[in-house]
Design a protein around this motif. Structure first.
Motif, PDB file in Angstrom:
ATOM      1  N   ARG A 474     -34.899 -22.676   4.449  1.00  0.00           N
ATOM      2  CA  ARG A 474     -34.439 -22.129   5.734  1.00  0.00           C
ATOM      3  C   ARG A 474     -34.718 -23.157   6.827  1.00  0.00           C
ATOM      4  N   THR A 475     -33.753 -23.332   7.695  1.00  0.00           N
ATOM      5  CA  THR A 475     -33.903 -24.399   8.690  1.00  0.00           C
ATOM      6  C   THR A 475     -33.561 -23.850  10.087  1.00  0.00           C
ATOM      7  N   ASN A 476     -33.184 -24.754  11.011  1.00  0.00           N
ATOM      8  CA  ASN A 476     -33.123 -24.351  12.427  1.00  0.00           C
ATOM      9  C   ASN A 476     -32.091 -23.266  12.741  1.00  0.00           C
ATOM     10  N   TRP A 477     -31.144 -23.013  11.840  1.00  0.00           N
ATOM     11  CA  TRP A 477     -30.154 -21.966  12.130  1.00  0.00           C
ATOM     12  C   TRP A 477     -30.646 -20.566  11.747  1.00  0.00           C
ATOM     13  N   PHE A 478     -31.756 -20.476  11.009  1.00  0.00           N
ATOM     14  CA  PHE A 478     -32.140 -19.208  10.377  1.00  0.00           C
ATOM     15  C   PHE A 478     -32.383 -18.076  11.400  1.00  0.00           C
ATOM     16  N   ASP A 479     -33.205 -18.339  12.419  1.00  0.00           N
ATOM     17  CA  ASP A 479     -33.490 -17.286  13.413  1.00  0.00           C
ATOM     18  C   ASP A 479     -32.284 -16.979  14.312  1.00  0.00           C
ATOM     19  N   PRO A 480     -31.584 -18.019  14.813  1.00  0.00           N
ATOM     20  CA  PRO A 480     -30.382 -17.726  15.618  1.00  0.00           C
ATOM     21  C   PRO A 480     -29.347 -16.878  14.865  1.00  0.00           C
ATOM     22  N   VAL A 481     -29.189 -17.102  13.558  1.00  0.00           N
ATOM     23  CA  VAL A 481     -28.218 -16.312  12.788  1.00  0.00           C
ATOM     24  C   VAL A 481     -28.686 -14.855  12.721  1.00  0.00           C
ATOM     25  N   VAL A 745     -36.653 -19.818   0.791  1.00  0.00           N
ATOM     26  CA  VAL A 745     -35.399 -20.360   0.264  1.00  0.00           C
ATOM     27  C   VAL A 745     -34.507 -19.187  -0.130  1.00  0.00           C
ATOM     28  N   ASP A 746     -33.205 -19.336   0.076  1.00  0.00           N
ATOM     29  CA  ASP A 746     -32.264 -18.252  -0.241  1.00  0.00           C
ATOM     30  C   ASP A 746     -31.180 -18.756  -1.181  1.00  0.00           C
ATOM     31  N   PRO A 747     -30.622 -17.858  -1.992  1.00  0.00           N
ATOM     32  CA  PRO A 747     -29.514 -18.269  -2.867  1.00  0.00           C
ATOM     33  C   PRO A 747     -28.270 -18.539  -2.026  1.00  0.00           C
ATOM     34  N   GLU A 748     -27.394 -19.399  -2.520  1.00  0.00           N
ATOM     35  CA  GLU A 748     -26.135 -19.602  -1.803  1.00  0.00           C
ATOM     36  C   GLU A 748     -24.933 -19.601  -2.741  1.00  0.00           C
ATOM     37  N   SER A 786     -25.673  -5.450 -16.902  1.00  0.00           N
ATOM     38  CA  SER A 786     -25.108  -5.273 -15.550  1.00  0.00           C
ATOM     39  C   SER A 786     -25.453  -3.927 -14.899  1.00  0.00           C
ATOM     40  N   LYS A 787     -26.370  -3.180 -15.496  1.00  0.00           N
ATOM     41  CA  LYS A 787     -26.672  -1.846 -14.942  1.00  0.00           C
ATOM     42  C   LYS A 787     -27.600  -1.933 -13.730  1.00  0.00           C
ATOM     43  N   VAL A 788     -27.438  -0.989 -12.808  1.00  0.00           N
ATOM     44  CA  VAL A 788     -28.317  -0.915 -11.641  1.00  0.00           C
ATOM     45  C   VAL A 788     -29.753  -0.724 -12.124  1.00  0.00           C
ATOM     46  N   GLY A 789     -30.682  -1.470 -11.524  1.00  0.00           N
ATOM     47  CA  GLY A 789     -32.088  -1.374 -11.924  1.00  0.00           C
ATOM     48  C   GLY A 789     -32.510  -2.486 -12.874  1.00  0.00           C
ATOM     49  N   GLN A 790     -31.517  -3.186 -13.474  1.00  0.00           N
ATOM     50  CA  GLN A 790     -31.833  -4.274 -14.421  1.00  0.00           C
ATOM     51  C   GLN A 790     -32.630  -5.381 -13.716  1.00  0.00           C
ATOM     52  N   LYS A 791     -33.702  -5.822 -14.342  1.00  0.00           N
ATOM     53  CA  LYS A 791     -34.517  -6.922 -13.789  1.00  0.00           C
ATOM     54  C   LYS A 791     -34.035  -8.253 -14.374  1.00  0.00           C
ATOM     55  N   LEU A 792     -33.811  -9.226 -13.498  1.00  0.00           N
ATOM     56  CA  LEU A 792     -33.390 -10.566 -13.911  1.00  0.00           C
ATOM     57  C   LEU A 792     -34.199 -11.588 -13.113  1.00  0.00           C
ATOM     58  N   GLU A 793     -33.888 -12.862 -13.293  1.00  0.00           N
ATOM     59  CA  GLU A 793     -34.504 -13.895 -12.463  1.00  0.00           C
ATOM     60  C   GLU A 793     -33.409 -14.850 -11.983  1.00  0.00           C
ATOM     61  N   VAL A 794     -33.591 -15.373 -10.771  1.00  0.00           N
ATOM     62  CA  VAL A 794     -32.654 -16.369 -10.251  1.00  0.00           C
ATOM     63  C   VAL A 794     -33.436 -17.641  -9.946  1.00  0.00           C
ATOM     64  N   GLU A 795     -32.915 -18.770 -10.431  1.00  0.00           N
ATOM     65  CA  GLU A 795     -33.600 -20.054 -10.244  1.00  0.00           C
ATOM     66  C   GLU A 795     -33.192 -20.678  -8.918  1.00  0.00           C
ATOM     67  N   LEU A 796     -34.191 -20.973  -8.092  1.00  0.00           N
ATOM     68  CA  LEU A 796     -33.944 -21.665  -6.821  1.00  0.00           C
ATOM     69  C   LEU A 796     -34.938 -22.814  -6.705  1.00  0.00           C
ATOM     70  N   LEU A 797     -34.439 -24.028  -6.514  1.00  0.00           N
ATOM     71  CA  LEU A 797     -35.285 -25.221  -6.356  1.00  0.00           C
ATOM     72  C   LEU A 797     -36.386 -25.312  -7.413  1.00  0.00           C
ATOM     73  N   GLY A 798     -36.002 -25.101  -8.658  1.00  0.00           N
ATOM     74  CA  GLY A 798     -36.934 -25.327  -9.758  1.00  0.00           C
ATOM     75  C   GLY A 798     -37.889 -24.185 -10.049  1.00  0.00           C
ATOM     76  N   LYS A 799     -37.707 -23.038  -9.365  1.00  0.00           N
ATOM     77  CA  LYS A 799     -38.614 -21.907  -9.594  1.00  0.00           C
ATOM     78  C   LYS A 799     -37.770 -20.657  -9.840  1.00  0.00           C
ATOM     79  N   ASN A 800     -38.203 -19.825 -10.797  1.00  0.00           N
ATOM     80  CA  ASN A 800     -37.477 -18.579 -11.066  1.00  0.00           C
ATOM     81  C   ASN A 800     -38.069 -17.440 -10.237  1.00  0.00           C
ATOM     82  N   TYR A 801     -37.192 -16.776  -9.463  1.00  0.00           N
ATOM     83  CA  TYR A 801     -37.636 -15.672  -8.608  1.00  0.00           C
ATOM     84  C   TYR A 801     -37.159 -14.348  -9.195  1.00  0.00           C
ATOM     85  N   PRO A 802     -37.990 -13.279  -9.097  1.00  0.00           N
ATOM     86  CA  PRO A 802     -37.581 -11.973  -9.621  1.00  0.00           C
ATOM     87  C   PRO A 802     -36.383 -11.418  -8.839  1.00  0.00           C
TER      88      PRO A 802
END
Length: 829
Positions: A474-481, A745-748, A786-802
């Protein structure tokens, strides 16, 4: 060496390919192999003349573009078996390659790229300095922090590769004729072409321009100005180096990104090629204005070692054995650049049956994959997968020679700079394509570049850090957005949407045409809907907003990047079906303002006599009205999902309209918002975006677009039969809606999705949700996960987030909230 006697051999052909470099010859090989009869390639001097013969021949699996990785992958797999198939040696070496990170930011970039590699078949690893040294023992390791390693990479001999593809093309029945110069091209009323040469005329069903740095000259024959410019690229070959000769295995190719060069083994020496800075690099601009000198083919430019001295020094620092090496050869030859380095591949809007595969800065690695990609598209009638970033129609009349030169200079100089998300590059901007509000807004916001247009990304307030500050976090646009998000949700915001592509369609067959083109029903007069154009295989070619303004007269709206991509498809359909319609592209003549938020109605009502109440001006209605005496076509729709209107008007009225709305909204606290806040708002409402959640890789059913697809409508729209079959077979994957527990960090989009230690899918877009105060993303995953409630992980910058699949949308749209309120239910915001 091959010889060929100049002859045409025939006067009719299905496809005539103009240019015998590696790309043109690859296309001839693939078309003939696919069974297309009558493929003729014309080369004005000899095969490989131009950029091919002097290329350094690098082959790599790596590419930041998701689908361009597929092109690289196919090329390498083809080159591995070409010798066996054709009997011609290709000189293919696969010692692997390493990109070197010597700054912490570069390590972040590698992690960012690794996140996008997990769901591809390419082998790619982030490796430690120790592993880097083991693979390339001659490196000075003082600054090396990490390496990005692709084991199957290497280099190939460009001349041998082209000759092997040529042998394959002939084997399958293509004719390669040279030396035969194309002197003129004439289009005929039935869509065929007369290709004129000194040896006579060939009539072709289609022509493909693969003419390298002569591509501009070919384009000019039919009135097109292809935005291409030749760049002087130099590389240096050394004599034998004892330390290299003593090695048991070939060194991997290295790319020292801070030093901005590549380096590989060449026999017992080294070959080294830098990318000079914007200021130092050299363009061959005279070829753009005066054409390529007659007779130029296998010539080179004068070399200039002074220009590349700083890169030579960086290389000697990184690979100390270079200090003692003698230079035996310096090659300085022309490589064609487009403004953004990416080639232009596919059919061209505005000209029937004219295709291009031009502007290759990296022709050797692209040749195999692009030959296959184009061949599939020509034979099947639709692209095999989505490559809109290579669409030749991403450029338009706004792409001047000055712009092309400024951008090519920047792109060449930026070859090895860090590739950030949301990257902005400023050379050549602004173009002539500015909205009516540009001068008024340019100092108040950070502008983004969209298909030649400048469009506000986010706005400044006192105390904000202004400008474009790149980061992987997150950078300088994060709060203004976040502030702009709140503005739209709680008060009212105004956004400049002028870059939208806008077409008017009218005529006796307009309803019939749109019913055939779109999967949705045709809206009634005064109504608007979201409609999708599908390919014959049922993929999503485009998403447009369709409004019937008067009986038989429509306005079609698409995203800025899809303007000519969509227009070409529609025009082709009109020709094929013989529809009696007129299509007018009014993109540059019309301005668009979006007004959205709880006070939108109240403010606009002050400016018009027209009743804007919910009963009189319903959601998805369109009306012509006057706001402060300015004529507008108002559509009650907003990509924010809040109460809002899009106001279409003459571009010259933009300032007056904007000023009147801002003035009228003072009491309600009206303010501006940009596209970053718009993206956060649309994602919270679960709105899909073309190019992310849907494109030529996805069908509308897996993308969750069933609501817009009317399989039971009487018209046999394009893709209808394919969709019925897809539905019958059942879906293998689905688009799901995820919340993520992240830190800074956020997914894009395009990140790997993990389950049980395996990559099972990918995100398509993402954002920080300012409402839920956590990250949000769309992703494709297998149906069983693909069911609601399913737990997965998303990789962002080398780390897997719940991550957790949730019920969409996170925030209900304003029309849905109103409907629930009328029923006496309390909706979630």
């Amino acid at each position: 060496k091959e010889t060929s006697s100049p002859s045409l051999g025939k006067d009719r052909a299905d496809t005539v390919i103009i240019g015998g470099g590696c790309v043109g010859v690859s296309l001839a090989y693939h078309l003939a192999k696919a069974g297309l009869k009558d493929v003729v390639l014309l080369e004005k001097s000899e095969l490989t003349a131009g950029s091919t013969w002097h290329a350094a021949g690098l082959t790599t699996y790596f590419h930041p573009g998701i689908n361009l990785k597929k092109i690289h992958y196919y090329s390498i797999k083809l080159y591995e078996k070409l010798e066996e198939e054709t009997g011609q040696a290709v000189g293919f070496h696969q010692p692997g390659s390493i990109r070197i990170a010597s700054t912490p930011t570069r390590v972040d970039e590698f992690k960012y790229q690794m996140t996008r590699a997990g769901w591809h078949s390419t082998e790619q690893y982030l490796i430690t300095p120790e592993k880097v040294q083991e693979l390339f023992p001659l490196l000075n390791m003082d600054t090396v922090l990490a390496g990005l390693y692709n084991p199957g990479d290497g280099h190939i001999d460009p001349y041998s590769l082209t000759m092997a593809l040529a042998a394959g093309a002939r084997k399958y029945g293509a004719q390669l004729n040279y030396p035969v110069q194309v002197t003129n091209l004439k289009s005929r009323s039935d869509g065929t072409w007369d290709v004129e040469t000194p040896l006579g005329i060939i009539r072709a069903n289609r022509i493909v321009n693969t003419a390298g740095f002569w591509a501009r000259d070919i384009g000019k024959m039919i009135g097109l100005q292809h935005p291409l410019i030749p760049v002087h690229h130099q590389y240096v070959v050394t004599s034998t180096i004892p330390e290299v000769k003593a090695l048991k295995t070939e060194l991997p190719v290295i790319r020292d990104l801070e030093g901005s060069y590549y380096l590989r083994q060449e026999r017992d020496g080294l070959l080294f090629g830098p990318y000079e800075s914007e200021e130092k690099m050299k363009l061959q601009d005279s070829w753009v204005t005066n054409g390529v000198p007659p007779g130029f083919g296998k010539e080179l430019f004068e070399s200039d070692l002074d220009r590349i001295m700083e890169h030579i020094e960086a290389a000697m620092e990184m690979v100390p054995v270079l200090k003692k090496a003698d230079i035996v050869n310096t090659i300085a030859g022309p490589i064609t650049y487009s403004p953004d380095i990416l080639p232009m591949v596919g059919p061209h809007q505005g000209v029937r049956n004219y295709w291009v595969a031009i502007g290759f800065g990296y022709g050797i690695i692209h040749a195999g994959g692009i030959g296959k990609y184009l061949s599939d598209w020509i034979v099947e009638g639709e692209p095999p997968f989505d490559l809109i970033e290579l669409d030749p129609n991403r450029y338009g009349k706004w792409t001047t020679t000055e712009y092309t030169a400024a951008k090519a200079r920047e792109s060449y100089g930026f070859n090895n700079i860090v590739g950030y998300p949301k990257e902005e590059r400023f050379a050549g901007r602004p173009t002539e394509r500015t909205s009516g509000l540009y001068d008024l807004l340019k100092s108040k916001c950070s502008m983004g570049f969209h298909a030649g247009w400048e469009q506000p990304h986010w706005f400044y307030k006192p105390g904000d850090e202004t400008g474009y500050k790149p980061s992987f976090r997150r950078t300088n646009w994060f709060d203004p957005v976040g502030r702009e998000y709140k503005q739209v949700m709680e008060k009212v915001g105004v956004i400049d949407l002028s870059p939208f592509g806008k077409f008017k369609v009218k005529g006796t067959d307009s309803v019939k045409l749109l019913d055939h083109l779109f999967a949705n029903v045709v809206p009634k007069v005064g109504s608007t809907n979201i409609s999708h154009m599908l390919t014959p295989r049922g993929k999503v070619y485009a998403e447009l907003t369709v409004s019937q303004l008067y009986p038989g007269e429509f306005m079609l709206i698409t995203g800025s990047g899809s303007e000519l991509h969509d227009l070409r498809w529609i025009e082709e359909e009109v020709t094929r079906g013989g529809y009696k319609v007129e299509i007018e592209n009014v993109t540059d003549e019309m301005g668009v303002l979006g007004v959205a938020g709880p006070y939108a109605r109240q403010i606009l009502q002050k400016l018009t006599r027209e009743d804007l109440s919910d009963g009189s001006f319903k959601f998805l209605q369109s009306k012509h009205l006057k706001l402060s005496d300015i004529a507008v076509t108002a559509i009650r729709i907003s990509y924010t999902g809040e109460l809002g209107w899009e106001l279409y008007h003459r571009k010259e009225d933009s300032v007056a309209l904007y000023s009147a709305i801002m003035e009228a909204g003072q009491k309600e606290g009206i303010d501006n918002f940009g596209t970053y806040a718009l993206n956060a708002l649309r994602l919270e409402k679960g709105f899909r975006a073309w190019g992310a959640e849907m494109n030529c890789d996805t069908n509308p059913l897996e993308a969750g677009l069933e609501y817009f697809v009317k399989l039971n409508k009487p018209a046999d729209f394009t893709g209808k039969q394919a969709l019925k079959q897809i539905k019958e077979k059942g879906l293998k994957r689905r688009l799901v809606y995820l919340t993520l527990e992240t830190d800074n960090v956020d997914p894009e989009g395009n990140e790997s999705v993990w389950y049980n230690g395996k990559v099972i899918g990918n995100t398509t877009s993402g954002t920080f949700s300012y409402s839920a105060q956590q990250s949000l993303a769309f992703a494709y995953v297998p149906t069983e996960l693909s069911k609601v409630g399913q737990k997965l992980e998303v990789e962002l910058l080398g780390k897997n987030y719940p991550a957790t699949i949730i019920q969409e949308p996170l925030v209900l749209t304003e029309p849905t909230r109103m409907r629930l309120q009328r029923k006496g239910q309390s909706p979630k915001i």
